[in-house]
Design an enzyme around this catalytic site. Structure first.
Site, PDB file in Angstrom:
ATOM      1  N   TYR A  37      -1.884  -0.370  10.937  1.00 15.26           N
ATOM      2  CA  TYR A  37      -2.024  -1.064   9.644  1.00 15.26           C
ATOM      3  C   TYR A  37      -0.829  -0.753   8.743  1.00 15.26           C
ATOM      4  O   TYR A  37      -0.164  -1.656   8.221  1.00 15.26           O
ATOM      5  CB  TYR A  37      -3.330  -0.649   8.951  1.00 15.26           C
ATOM      6  N   LYS A  53       2.155  -3.247   7.257  1.00 20.56           N
ATOM      7  CA  LYS A  53       2.431  -3.445   5.825  1.00 20.56           C
ATOM      8  C   LYS A  53       3.897  -3.057   5.531  1.00 20.56           C
ATOM      9  O   LYS A  53       4.580  -3.731   4.756  1.00 20.56           O
ATOM     10  CB  LYS A  53       1.475  -2.610   4.959  1.00 20.56           C
ATOM     11  N   THR A  87       0.822  -1.211   0.000  1.00 21.18           N
ATOM     12  CA  THR A  87       0.000   0.000   0.000  1.00 21.18           C
ATOM     13  C   THR A  87       0.854   1.259   0.000  1.00 21.18           C
ATOM     14  O   THR A  87       1.995   1.243   0.498  1.00 21.18           O
ATOM     15  CB  THR A  87      -0.897  -0.002   1.256  1.00 21.18           C
ATOM     16  N   ASP A  88       0.266   2.356  -0.478  1.00 27.01           N
ATOM     17  CA  ASP A  88       0.977   3.642  -0.423  1.00 27.01           C
ATOM     18  C   ASP A  88       1.062   4.182   1.003  1.00 27.01           C
ATOM     19  O   ASP A  88       1.814   5.118   1.274  1.00 27.01           O
ATOM     20  CB  ASP A  88       0.313   4.673  -1.347  1.00 27.01           C
ATOM     21  N   GLU A  89       0.282   3.579   1.926  1.00 28.79           N
ATOM     22  CA  GLU A  89       0.280   4.103   3.305  1.00 28.79           C
ATOM     23  C   GLU A  89       1.621   3.918   4.000  1.00 28.79           C
ATOM     24  O   GLU A  89       1.882   4.547   5.026  1.00 28.79           O
ATOM     25  CB  GLU A  89      -0.832   3.445   4.125  1.00 28.79           C
TER      26      GLU A  89
HETATM   27  P1  NAD Z   1      -9.773  -7.218   2.096  1.00 26.66           P
HETATM   28  O1  NAD Z   1      -9.781  -6.948   3.556  1.00 26.66           O
HETATM   29  O2  NAD Z   1     -10.982  -6.935   1.279  1.00 26.66           O
HETATM   30  O3  NAD Z   1      -9.418  -8.760   1.832  1.00 26.66           O
HETATM   31  C1  NAD Z   1      -8.425  -9.423   2.560  1.00 26.66           C
HETATM   32  C2  NAD Z   1      -8.577 -10.917   2.287  1.00 26.66           C
HETATM   33  O4  NAD Z   1      -7.537 -11.586   3.005  1.00 26.66           O
HETATM   34  C3  NAD Z   1      -9.909 -11.498   2.772  1.00 26.66           C
HETATM   35  O5  NAD Z   1     -10.447 -12.366   1.817  1.00 26.66           O
HETATM   36  C4  NAD Z   1      -9.529 -12.261   4.030  1.00 26.66           C
HETATM   37  O6  NAD Z   1     -10.373 -13.383   4.287  1.00 26.66           O
HETATM   38  C5  NAD Z   1      -8.098 -12.684   3.703  1.00 26.66           C
HETATM   39  N1  NAD Z   1      -7.319 -12.910   4.917  1.00 26.66           N
HETATM   40  C6  NAD Z   1      -7.194 -12.069   5.978  1.00 26.66           C
HETATM   41  N2  NAD Z   1      -6.425 -12.643   6.920  1.00 26.66           N
HETATM   42  C7  NAD Z   1      -6.039 -13.852   6.430  1.00 26.66           C
HETATM   43  C8  NAD Z   1      -5.218 -14.890   6.933  1.00 26.66           C
HETATM   44  N3  NAD Z   1      -4.682 -14.815   8.143  1.00 26.66           N
HETATM   45  N4  NAD Z   1      -5.010 -15.977   6.153  1.00 26.66           N
HETATM   46  C9  NAD Z   1      -5.575 -16.069   4.923  1.00 26.66           C
HETATM   47  N5  NAD Z   1      -6.379 -15.120   4.410  1.00 26.66           N
HETATM   48  C10 NAD Z   1      -6.592 -14.023   5.153  1.00 26.66           C
HETATM   49  O7  NAD Z   1      -8.505  -6.440   1.551  1.00 26.66           O
HETATM   50  P2  NAD Z   1      -8.286  -5.683   0.161  1.00 26.66           P
HETATM   51  O8  NAD Z   1      -8.771  -4.309   0.271  1.00 26.66           O
HETATM   52  O9  NAD Z   1      -8.734  -6.553  -0.931  1.00 26.66           O
HETATM   53  O10 NAD Z   1      -6.682  -5.625   0.146  1.00 26.66           O
HETATM   54  C11 NAD Z   1      -5.914  -6.703  -0.378  1.00 26.66           C
HETATM   55  C12 NAD Z   1      -4.436  -6.350  -0.268  1.00 26.66           C
HETATM   56  O11 NAD Z   1      -4.183  -5.159  -1.000  1.00 26.66           O
HETATM   57  C13 NAD Z   1      -3.961  -6.093   1.162  1.00 26.66           C
HETATM   58  O12 NAD Z   1      -2.683  -6.637   1.291  1.00 26.66           O
HETATM   59  C14 NAD Z   1      -3.921  -4.581   1.261  1.00 26.66           C
HETATM   60  O13 NAD Z   1      -2.954  -4.161   2.191  1.00 26.66           O
HETATM   61  C15 NAD Z   1      -3.549  -4.198  -0.151  1.00 26.66           C
HETATM   62  N6  NAD Z   1      -4.037  -2.861  -0.608  1.00 26.66           N
HETATM   63  C16 NAD Z   1      -5.346  -2.515  -0.475  1.00 26.66           C
HETATM   64  C17 NAD Z   1      -5.783  -1.278  -0.979  1.00 26.66           C
HETATM   65  C18 NAD Z   1      -7.235  -0.840  -0.891  1.00 26.66           C
HETATM   66  O14 NAD Z   1      -7.543   0.292  -1.230  1.00 26.66           O
HETATM   67  N7  NAD Z   1      -8.161  -1.692  -0.472  1.00 26.66           N
HETATM   68  C19 NAD Z   1      -4.863  -0.426  -1.590  1.00 26.66           C
HETATM   69  C20 NAD Z   1      -3.523  -0.812  -1.687  1.00 26.66           C
HETATM   70  C21 NAD Z   1      -3.118  -2.045  -1.204  1.00 26.66           C
HETATM   71  O1  DAU Z   2      -4.156   4.058   0.379  1.00 22.93           O
HETATM   72  C1  DAU Z   2      -4.373   2.685   0.312  1.00 22.93           C
HETATM   73  C2  DAU Z   2      -5.211   2.243   1.490  1.00 22.93           C
HETATM   74  O2  DAU Z   2      -6.528   2.738   1.253  1.00 22.93           O
HETATM   75  C3  DAU Z   2      -5.239   0.730   1.668  1.00 22.93           C
HETATM   76  O3  DAU Z   2      -3.955   0.274   1.988  1.00 22.93           O
HETATM   77  C4  DAU Z   2      -6.218   0.333   2.784  1.00 22.93           C
HETATM   78  O4  DAU Z   2      -6.311  -1.081   2.861  1.00 22.93           O
HETATM   79  C5  DAU Z   2      -7.574   0.912   2.455  1.00 22.93           C
HETATM   80  O5  DAU Z   2      -8.468   0.625   3.511  1.00 22.93           O
HETATM   81  C6  DAU Z   2      -7.488   2.424   2.236  1.00 22.93           C
HETATM   82  O6  DAU Z   2      -7.199   3.117   3.467  1.00 22.93           O
HETATM   83  P1  DAU Z   2      -7.948   4.485   3.864  1.00 22.93           P
HETATM   84  O7  DAU Z   2      -7.856   4.623   5.332  1.00 22.93           O
HETATM   85  O8  DAU Z   2      -7.485   5.607   3.028  1.00 22.93           O
HETATM   86  O9  DAU Z   2      -9.460   4.096   3.372  1.00 22.93           O
HETATM   87  P2  DAU Z   2     -10.877   4.284   4.057  1.00 22.93           P
HETATM   88  O10 DAU Z   2     -11.878   3.904   3.034  1.00 22.93           O
HETATM   89  O11 DAU Z   2     -10.961   3.642   5.392  1.00 22.93           O
HETATM   90  O12 DAU Z   2     -10.958   5.865   4.274  1.00 22.93           O
HETATM   91  C7  DAU Z   2     -10.820   6.761   3.186  1.00 22.93           C
HETATM   92  C8  DAU Z   2     -10.904   8.175   3.746  1.00 22.93           C
HETATM   93  O13 DAU Z   2     -12.240   8.399   4.229  1.00 22.93           O
HETATM   94  C9  DAU Z   2      -9.988   8.422   4.929  1.00 22.93           C
HETATM   95  O14 DAU Z   2      -9.514   9.754   4.888  1.00 22.93           O
HETATM   96  C10 DAU Z   2     -10.905   8.243   6.152  1.00 22.93           C
HETATM   97  C11 DAU Z   2     -12.234   8.731   5.619  1.00 22.93           C
HETATM   98  N1  DAU Z   2     -13.440   8.099   6.234  1.00 22.93           N
HETATM   99  C12 DAU Z   2     -13.502   6.733   6.233  1.00 22.93           C
HETATM  100  C13 DAU Z   2     -14.586   6.083   6.796  1.00 22.93           C
HETATM  101  C14 DAU Z   2     -14.653   4.581   6.827  1.00 22.93           C
HETATM  102  C15 DAU Z   2     -14.468   8.874   6.760  1.00 22.93           C
HETATM  103  O15 DAU Z   2     -14.410  10.129   6.733  1.00 22.93           O
HETATM  104  N2  DAU Z   2     -15.537   8.243   7.316  1.00 22.93           N
HETATM  105  C16 DAU Z   2     -15.639   6.882   7.374  1.00 22.93           C
HETATM  106  O16 DAU Z   2     -16.643   6.360   7.933  1.00 22.93           O
END
Ligand code: NAD
Ligand code: DAU
Length: 352
Positions: A160, A164, A135-137
């Site tokens: 988190y 990562k 992730t970019d975080e």
């Molecule tokens: P998600 O939470 O939707 O899915 C995570 C999946 O991993 C689920 O299916 C869960 O059952 C599985 N999982 C969790 N713990 C596990 C374990 N111990 N063993 C096996 N499986 C397990 O997550 P996502 O948003 O799809 O993110 C997927 C990946 O991409 C993550 O590594 C996250 O850090 C990265 N990522 C997410 C975003 C985003 O915006 N969502 C952006 C950049 C990177």
């Molecule tokens: O940047 C990549 C990341 O983006 C991934 O690595 C993470 O897995 C993914 O969850 C996401 O993280 P964020 O914290 O940016 O996403 P989230 O959707 O939780 O929140 C987006 C923005 O919205 C953030 O500034 C917090 C705000 N927010 C979020 C929720 C859930 C609110 O204002 N209200 C809310 O209820």
């Protein structure tokens, strides 16, 4: 990659992004055998990949990456050619209430996969690859200007992001110490079908639908760089096949929005779709207590993947958001099933 990959393990393939990656690989590469390993936590859902479950080159394996014995025996049995590792605890708010879960899954779970991949290959990594999805975080928070580059120093701010970052460091350390071939990508915020409604966009779609308050953290002037999930899966495909081993690629949408502007756009599009008077969804906006340690701005410089691999997003934000809203509005059953049960407890604890 030059050599054809035969047996590919995708972890977290029942989750949001993982399900799109599994679908793309199963459909596009019939010569690959795709193993989807997922523990089916609250975020994992086999409905997300129902359309590929009967494909001959697909197999689901239920299991936990924290379980060392299980992981070791799986790798011994199958001898994977490559791993694409997405399984993780992924929600920042949950990491604030329960950091250990994130350290166990994201750090120790990744270490278990690295050890098993190293050991099952017995020192011969010819044609092998460990692809770590990050992730970019990990880069922390930006000020008003600037972009995250692959060379930006790590500065993770939430449990988190730290978990990562630790897993990224482990992957690079295994490359350096054991010669394990790897690539890492760091992506910005994804949106699209099948995202669990704890994250901003699906949570707000669901709340608008139910005419519930839209909980905006702090002043709402936090910035994120949004990418359509199918475009993230396409980027992973490019990097997996053509990325340079040992390299990192940033992936982003060239698409920065403050939360408030994004929420207002979403409200407008929802009013149109639900035939509600213009402005009615916006009235649901409710400012609530800010997230602890909330990162102000993320924005990606995706120049490297663009110039080296020719990748860029295939849809505009307007197109991607329209596809996403339409998907959620025509998948009531999915939304209802994932928001029943433990979701209700989570929601009460988070927002009451
Ligand atoms: P998600 O939470 O939707 O899915 C995570 C999946 O991993 C689920 O299916 C869960 O059952 C599985 N999982 C969790 N713990 C596990 C374990 N111990 N063993 C096996 N499986 C397990 O997550 P996502 O948003 O799809 O993110 C997927 C990946 O991409 C993550 O590594 C996250 O850090 C990265 N990522 C997410 C975003 C985003 O915006 N969502 C952006 C950049 C990177
Ligand atoms: O940047 C990549 C990341 O983006 C991934 O690595 C993470 O897995 C993914 O969850 C996401 O993280 P964020 O914290 O940016 O996403 P989230 O959707 O939780 O929140 C987006 C923005 O919205 C953030 O500034 C917090 C705000 N927010 C979020 C929720 C859930 C609110 O204002 N209200 C809310 O209820």
């Amino acid at each position: 990659m030059t050599k054809i990959q035969k047996k590919i393990l995708i972890t977290g393939g029942a989750g949001f992004i993982g399900s799109h990656v599994v679908r793309l690989f199963v459909k596009k590469y019939p010569d690959y055998r795709i193993y989807n390993l997922d523990a089916l936590t609250y975020a994992g859902n086999l409905e997300n990949i129902k359309d590929v479950e009967n494909e001959p080159n697909y197999k689901f394996v239920k299991g936990d990456i924290k379980d060392i014995e299980f992981i070791n025996s799986l790798f011994e049995e199958i001898q994977f050619d490559a791993v694409i590792h997405l399984a993780a605890e992924s929600h920042v708010d949950r990491s604030i209430t329960n950091p250990n879960e994130f350290i166990e899954t994201n750090v120790l779970g990744t270490a278990n996969l690295l050890n098993a991949f190293r050991d099952s290959n017995k020192g011969n990594f010819e044609g092998k690859l460990f692809y770590h999805v990050s992730t970019d975080e990990v880069y922390g928070s930006l000020g008003k200007t600037g972009l995250f580059k692959e060379t930006t120093p790590y500065d993770p701010q939430s449990p988190y992001a730290s978990s990562k970052a630790a897993s990224d460091h482990l992957v690079r350390a295994y490359g350096n110490t054991y010669g394990l071939p790897f690539v890492i990508s760091n992506c910005s915020n994804n949106y699209g079908a099948n995202q669990f409604p704890e994250k901003l966009i699906p949570l707000f779609i669901n709340n608008v639908k139910l005419s519930k308050p839209l909980p905006v953290y702090g002043d709402g002037n936090y910035t994120r760089d949004w990418l359509y999930v199918v475009d993230h899966a396409r980027a992973i495909d490019e990097i997996f096949h053509h990325g340079k081993k040992g390299e990192t690629y940033n992936i982003g949408g060239f698409n920065e929005w403050t939360n408030l502007n994004l929420i207002k756009l979403l409200c407008k599009l929802m009013d149109e779709r639900l035939n509600r008077p213009e402005g009615s969804s916006e009235k649901l906006i409710t400012f609530v207590k800010d997230r602890a340690g909330h990162d102000r701005r993320y924005a990606i410089d995706a120049g490297k993947i663009n110039s080296e691999l020719g990748w860029k997003p295939s849809v505009t934000f307007e197109e991607g958001l329209a596809l996403t809203l339409d998907w959620y509005l025509s998948n009531d059953e999915w939304l209802e099933s994932v928001t029943s049960g433990s979701y209700q407890e989570y929601y009460k604890k988070m927002y009451s």
